[in-house]
Structures are given as C-alpha cells and as structure tokens.
Motif scaffolding. Structure first.
Motif, PDB file in Angstrom:
ATOM      1  N   PHE A 188       0.852  -1.197   0.000  1.00 51.90           N
ATOM      2  CA  PHE A 188       0.000   0.000   0.000  1.00 51.90           C
ATOM      3  C   PHE A 188       0.882   1.239   0.000  1.00 51.90           C
ATOM      4  CE2 PHE A 188      -2.444  -3.255   2.223  1.00 51.90           C
ATOM      5  CZ  PHE A 188      -3.638  -3.225   1.513  1.00 51.90           C
ATOM      6  N   ILE A 189       0.351   2.314  -0.583  1.00 52.40           N
ATOM      7  CA  ILE A 189       0.983   3.629  -0.540  1.00 52.40           C
ATOM      8  C   ILE A 189      -0.044   4.600   0.036  1.00 52.40           C
ATOM      9  CG2 ILE A 189       1.993   5.523  -1.883  1.00 52.40           C
ATOM     10  CD1 ILE A 189       3.677   3.024  -2.089  1.00 52.40           C
ATOM     11  N   GLN A 190       0.358   5.366   1.023  1.00 53.06           N
ATOM     12  CA  GLN A 190      -0.483   6.405   1.605  1.00 53.06           C
ATOM     13  C   GLN A 190       0.359   7.671   1.737  1.00 53.06           C
ATOM     14  OE1 GLN A 190      -1.434   3.714   4.933  1.00 53.06           O
ATOM     15  NE2 GLN A 190      -3.591   4.169   4.505  1.00 53.06           N
ATOM     16  N   VAL A 191      -0.294   8.808   1.916  1.00 55.63           N
ATOM     17  CA  VAL A 191       0.401  10.090   1.967  1.00 55.63           C
ATOM     18  C   VAL A 191      -0.097  10.889   3.160  1.00 55.63           C
ATOM     19  CG1 VAL A 191       0.863  12.213   0.695  1.00 55.63           C
ATOM     20  CG2 VAL A 191       0.580  10.087  -0.542  1.00 55.63           C
ATOM     21  N   ARG A 192       0.853  11.597   3.807  1.00 49.53           N
ATOM     22  CA  ARG A 192       0.505  12.484   4.916  1.00 49.53           C
ATOM     23  C   ARG A 192       1.145  13.835   4.633  1.00 49.53           C
ATOM     24  NH1 ARG A 192       2.996  10.083   9.257  1.00 49.53           N
ATOM     25  NH2 ARG A 192       1.155   8.861   9.708  1.00 49.53           N
ATOM     26  N   GLN A 193       0.393  14.910   4.882  1.00 46.23           N
ATOM     27  CA  GLN A 193       0.931  16.255   4.750  1.00 46.23           C
ATOM     28  C   GLN A 193       0.637  17.026   6.022  1.00 46.23           C
ATOM     29  OE1 GLN A 193      -0.681  18.709   1.589  1.00 46.23           O
ATOM     30  NE2 GLN A 193       1.117  20.011   1.615  1.00 46.23           N
ATOM     31  N   LYS A 194       1.675  17.269   6.813  1.00 44.23           N
ATOM     32  CA  LYS A 194       1.516  18.034   8.056  1.00 44.23           C
ATOM     33  C   LYS A 194       1.736  19.515   7.815  1.00 44.23           C
ATOM     34  CE  LYS A 194       2.697  14.410  11.329  1.00 44.23           C
ATOM     35  NZ  LYS A 194       3.589  14.003  12.407  1.00 44.23           N
ATOM     36  N   GLU A 195       2.636  19.849   6.898  1.00 44.79           N
ATOM     37  CA  GLU A 195       2.971  21.235   6.588  1.00 44.79           C
ATOM     38  C   GLU A 195       2.890  21.433   5.079  1.00 44.79           C
ATOM     39  OE1 GLU A 195       3.723  23.570   8.866  1.00 44.79           O
ATOM     40  OE2 GLU A 195       3.585  22.145  10.528  1.00 44.79           O
ATOM     41  N   PRO A 196       2.483  22.603   4.610  1.00 46.17           N
ATOM     42  CA  PRO A 196       2.498  22.867   3.166  1.00 46.17           C
ATOM     43  C   PRO A 196       3.903  22.654   2.596  1.00 46.17           C
ATOM     44  CG  PRO A 196       1.297  24.581   4.312  1.00 46.17           C
ATOM     45  CD  PRO A 196       1.947  23.732   5.368  1.00 46.17           C
ATOM     46  N   GLY A 197       3.964  21.962   1.474  1.00 42.00           N
ATOM     47  CA  GLY A 197       5.243  21.730   0.810  1.00 42.00           C
ATOM     48  C   GLY A 197       6.016  20.527   1.313  1.00 42.00           C
ATOM     49  N   GLU A 198       5.486  19.845   2.323  1.00 44.61           N
ATOM     50  CA  GLU A 198       6.151  18.669   2.871  1.00 44.61           C
ATOM     51  C   GLU A 198       5.191  17.477   2.810  1.00 44.61           C
ATOM     52  OE1 GLU A 198       7.546  19.457   6.813  1.00 44.61           O
ATOM     53  OE2 GLU A 198       8.624  21.259   6.191  1.00 44.61           O
ATOM     54  N   LEU A 199       5.629  16.385   2.198  1.00 41.34           N
ATOM     55  CA  LEU A 199       4.813  15.180   2.094  1.00 41.34           C
ATOM     56  C   LEU A 199       5.572  13.990   2.652  1.00 41.34           C
ATOM     57  CD1 LEU A 199       3.320  15.403  -1.507  1.00 41.34           C
ATOM     58  CD2 LEU A 199       2.167  15.844   0.654  1.00 41.34           C
ATOM     59  N   THR A 200       4.859  13.168   3.408  1.00 39.42           N
ATOM     60  CA  THR A 200       5.415  11.906   3.877  1.00 39.42           C
ATOM     61  C   THR A 200       4.769  10.792   3.078  1.00 39.42           C
ATOM     62  OG1 THR A 200       5.767  12.773   6.095  1.00 39.42           O
ATOM     63  CG2 THR A 200       5.731  10.369   5.852  1.00 39.42           C
ATOM     64  N   LEU A 201       5.583   9.998   2.408  1.00 39.33           N
ATOM     65  CA  LEU A 201       5.115   8.841   1.654  1.00 39.33           C
ATOM     66  C   LEU A 201       5.137   7.653   2.606  1.00 39.33           C
ATOM     67  CD1 LEU A 201       7.252   9.536  -1.507  1.00 39.33           C
ATOM     68  CD2 LEU A 201       4.798   9.960  -1.244  1.00 39.33           C
ATOM     69  N   ILE A 202       3.971   7.127   2.914  1.00 39.07           N
ATOM     70  CA  ILE A 202       3.841   6.006   3.847  1.00 39.07           C
ATOM     71  C   ILE A 202       3.725   4.743   3.001  1.00 39.07           C
ATOM     72  CG2 ILE A 202       2.485   5.025   5.722  1.00 39.07           C
ATOM     73  CD1 ILE A 202       1.427   7.970   6.141  1.00 39.07           C
ATOM     74  N   VAL A 203       4.719   3.900   3.103  1.00 35.32           N
ATOM     75  CA  VAL A 203       4.829   2.736   2.239  1.00 35.32           C
ATOM     76  C   VAL A 203       4.704   1.481   3.090  1.00 35.32           C
ATOM     77  CG1 VAL A 203       6.322   1.559   0.585  1.00 35.32           C
ATOM     78  CG2 VAL A 203       6.357   4.047   0.719  1.00 35.32           C
ATOM     79  N   THR A 204       3.708   0.663   2.796  1.00 36.35           N
ATOM     80  CA  THR A 204       3.547  -0.621   3.473  1.00 36.35           C
ATOM     81  C   THR A 204       4.304  -1.646   2.648  1.00 36.35           C
ATOM     82  OG1 THR A 204       1.376   0.052   4.276  1.00 36.35           O
ATOM     83  CG2 THR A 204       1.899  -2.293   4.384  1.00 36.35           C
TER      84      THR A 204
END
Length: 80
Positions: free
Chosen positions: A18-34
C-alpha cells in the motif's frame, strides 16, 4: 494528491502492498509505504521507486508493516 500518486507510473507499485500520503505542513509530504515482510529498504531506495520529477515538495518516507486504517477499517490515500 491523487494525481501525484495515481497520475504517474511509480515502479514501487510493483513491490509494495500500500501507498499512503501524509501532509503536516504545506510543501512537505510523507510517503507512507507498506512493505512486504522481510523488506529492509532504505529511505533512498523507497524514493527511487517514485517518479517525483518536477515536484516542489520535500519528501519523507515512513515504512510500515500494516497500512493506516480508518476507524471503520478503510484504507485512505491521505492520512492525518
């Protein structure tokens, strides 16, 4: 975010669960990879599996053995 994930061919789709995405701050993305059991990829190896060309974001990676689910058990693309 849907266009970022599904609008490009990412080779990592062939070897992740699975691939999921989190954005806590504008311009910053965390790619969550299972990842599958036994997979020990580094952040750099994970990022190489994505087509991130021409994107003005800072990317981080979070590897998981299980995806993040909602209270009802669904698998959202964007997680908070």
């Amino acid at each position: 975010m849907t266009a970022l994930i599904f609008g490009r061919h990412h080779p990592i789709f062939d070897s992740t669960l699975f691939i999921q995405v989190r954005q806590k701050e504008p311009g910053e993305l965390t790619l969550i990879v299972t990842v599958p059991a036994g997979c020990e990829w580094s952040d750099a190896e994970v990022l190489k599996g994505f087509d991130l060309t021409n994107l003005n974001f800072q990317f981080a990676v979070e590897r998981r053995r299980e995806p993040i689910r909602t209270a009802s058990g669904k698998l959202p693309l964007k997680v908070t």
